[in-house]
Design an enzyme around this catalytic site. Structure first.
Site, mmCIF file in Angstrom:
data_model
loop_
_atom_site.group_PDB
_atom_site.id
_atom_site.type_symbol
_atom_site.label_atom_id
_atom_site.label_comp_id
_atom_site.label_asym_id
_atom_site.label_seq_id
_atom_site.Cartn_x
_atom_site.Cartn_y
_atom_site.Cartn_z
ATOM 1 N N GLU A 259 -28.485 -13.487 33.464
ATOM 2 C CA GLU A 259 -29.688 -12.694 33.749
ATOM 3 C C GLU A 259 -29.201 -11.404 34.358
ATOM 4 O OE1 GLU A 259 -32.165 -10.793 35.986
ATOM 5 O OE2 GLU A 259 -32.209 -12.646 37.156
ATOM 6 N N GLU A 391 -31.032 1.747 35.683
ATOM 7 C CA GLU A 391 -31.496 0.880 36.757
ATOM 8 C C GLU A 391 -31.028 1.432 38.101
ATOM 9 O OE1 GLU A 391 -31.851 -3.853 37.599
ATOM 10 O OE2 GLU A 391 -29.861 -3.124 37.066
#
Length: 505
Positions: A259, A391
């Site tokens: 993830e 990000e």
């Protein structure tokens, strides 16, 4: 300058836990652990090297091959998992204090993470007791059934944001299914992970089943990923690191669950409940200090409500309470580490050249020390801007307008990431169709980030590989062996005889 709460009885040195014992690194190597409010060293931690990983894997392998854990009945393991959950709940206050001190997360949010960690163990305790496997039959001919088996030593590598909860997310299913584990927690935040050892031991987990090695990713993490007797790697963290792990795991063809990063869109149509959307969008990017992979860090707003949304969102952002993480009034605390603070601060400065600054923009007044950044809002951000594409992992958000549904979808999908998405509209037909066309592993319609533990968790594109959560976790941490039995006469071509060409059926 704020007052600063320090939990009682903090350790000054954090060790590994290998084969049921706390130990230092074989080399004696250590690293410093900082308090993010003062950036002062409060402890040293043993810095794991290859030889420490080797020792942990050897203990885990021995416990898997010759220990009782994999052979226990599901109910026996479930009882132990529930005792673990009981212990976590019993020391919720202590856990939350330590997590807040170590990470800079606001105390009220840290308490929620501790309870979620307990629930992860209860959930998988229930799941393994209720678990059943498939059987397929052809009457009078054949029966086939699935024998689900634990795989071996699972290597678990966890991040520094909400570390205790995310460790539980991997530990609970890995242990529930009968595997043994080696946990490598993030080097920025080893404090709460050190509590697992006593919790597990007191609950009755046999020595060697749970092992913990602290250390840097490029040393301890790398050795764990490359170890030939670790067939599974579950990793949560940054995408670039994930790519490195993927490459290094290829040599031994390991099972992988990753993830990774996110740059999730929050899409707000003009017909949305604007009050609810603003509440959710604020929480979605500024909770957990913005250090969350599923943060809705790109807000896409339909043009008719764009100006109103920007004005109201920015006004609310300016009132968010930034301060000492241990103060119950605090909504945004200190970022985890000065290295990360510098990264986020650099994006804030970059954003001033790529968007219109509506709120924040740097360090809050009165907080001259520590890793504090005010909730920062940029509007009119172009889709090719770095703050739109990359990000940031902090309390920084980019707002961009759109005119049509097609444009909104193009903007939503216009990054390399695909972890989560949030969609706000009163048109349910549009909501469902838009969700299905969004490149994201998880979508929330007219709701914020509340997840049912039974559902799959994972991303697409650069946001991950595979899914965990619910039965997907059971699938990842087990091998599904198919067993075939004939119920009648076996019809096999008779090679090496005159009848070789006669094949029945």
């Amino acid at each position: 300058m704020t007052t600063h709460f320090v939990p009682e009885n903090l350790p000054t040195h954090i060790q590994h836990f290998i084969n049921g014992k706390f130990v230092d690194s074989a080399s004696g190597a250590t690293f410093d652990v900082l308090d993010p409010v003062t950036n002062k060293t409060y402890a040293t931690a043993a810095a794991g090297q290859k030889e420490d990983i080797d020792a942990a894997v050897a203990a885990a392998r021995e416990a898997f091959v010759n220990g009782p854990w994999p052979k226990m009945k599901p109910r026996e393991r479930a009882r132990i998992l529930n005792r673990i959950a009981d212990a976590v709940e019993a020391q919720e206050e202590r856990l939350a204090e330590m997590e807040t001190f170590d990470t800079g997360l606001p105390i009220t949010q840290a308490k929620g993470q501790a309870l979620r960690a307990a629930e992860n163990f209860r959930f998988f305790a229930d799941l393994i007791v209720a678990q059943f496997d498939d059987a397929m039959k052809v009457p009078g001919s054949q029966i086939n059934y699935v024998n689900r088996k634990p795989i071996g030593v699972a290597g678990l590598i966890t991040p520094w944001n909400t570390p205790f909860m995310l460790e539980s997310w991997k530990l609970a299913p890995a242990l529930a299914t009968g595997n043994t584990v080696v946990l490598k927690p993030a080097e920025f935040t080893p404090l709460s992970a050190s509590l697992w050892a006593d919790i597990f031991t007191d609950a009755g987990v046999p020595a060697g089943v749970f092992n913990l090695v602290n250390g840097l990713g490029e040393e301890a993490g790398d050795a764990l990923v490359k170890h030939p007797q670790v067939p599974l790697i579950s990793f949560t963290g940054e995408t670039t690191t994930g790519k490195t792990i993927f490459r290094n795991a290829a040599e031994n063809l390991k099972g992988m669950s990753m993830e990774l990063g996110g740059k999730s869109p929050c899409v707000i149509f003009a017909d949305a409940d604007l009050n609810a959307a603003i509440d959710s969008a604020l929480f979605g990017v500024f909770s957990l200090n913005g250090e969350r992979c599923t943060a809705g860090s790109r807000i896409l707003v339909e043009r008719p409500v764009y100006d109103e949304f920007c004005e109201r969102f920015a006004a609310r952002a300016k009132t968010i309470v930034v301060g000492d993480p241990h103060d119950p009034k605090t909504q945004v605390g200190a970022l985890v580490h000065p290295e990360h603070f510098d990264k986020v601060a650099s994006y804030v400065e970059l954003g001033k050249t790529e968007g219109r600054l509506l709120a924040g923009g740097g360090r809050p007044e009165g907080l001259e020390e520590g890793n504090y950044i005010a909730p920062t809002v940029f509007a009119d951000v172009a889709p090719d801007a770095r703050i739109f594409q990359e990000e940031i992992f902090g309390p920084v958000v980019a707002i961009t307008p759109f005119d049509t549904e097609a444009e909104a979808l193009e903007l939503a999908n216009n990054t390399k990431y695909g972890l989560a998405a949030y969609i706000w509209t009163s048109d349910l037909t549009r909501a469902h169709n838009f969700a299905q066309n969004t490149e994201a592993g998880m979508v929330w319609l007219n709701s914020h980030n509340v997840r049912d533990l039974r559902t799959p968790f994972g991303g697409v594109k650069a946001s991950g590989l595979g899914h965990e959560g619910g039965y997907r976790s059971i699938d990842f941490y087990t091998d599904q062996q198919a067993v075939h039995i004939s119920l009648g006469k076996v019809h096999t071509p008779k090679f090496g005889t005159d009848d070789a060409a006669k094949v029945d059926g």
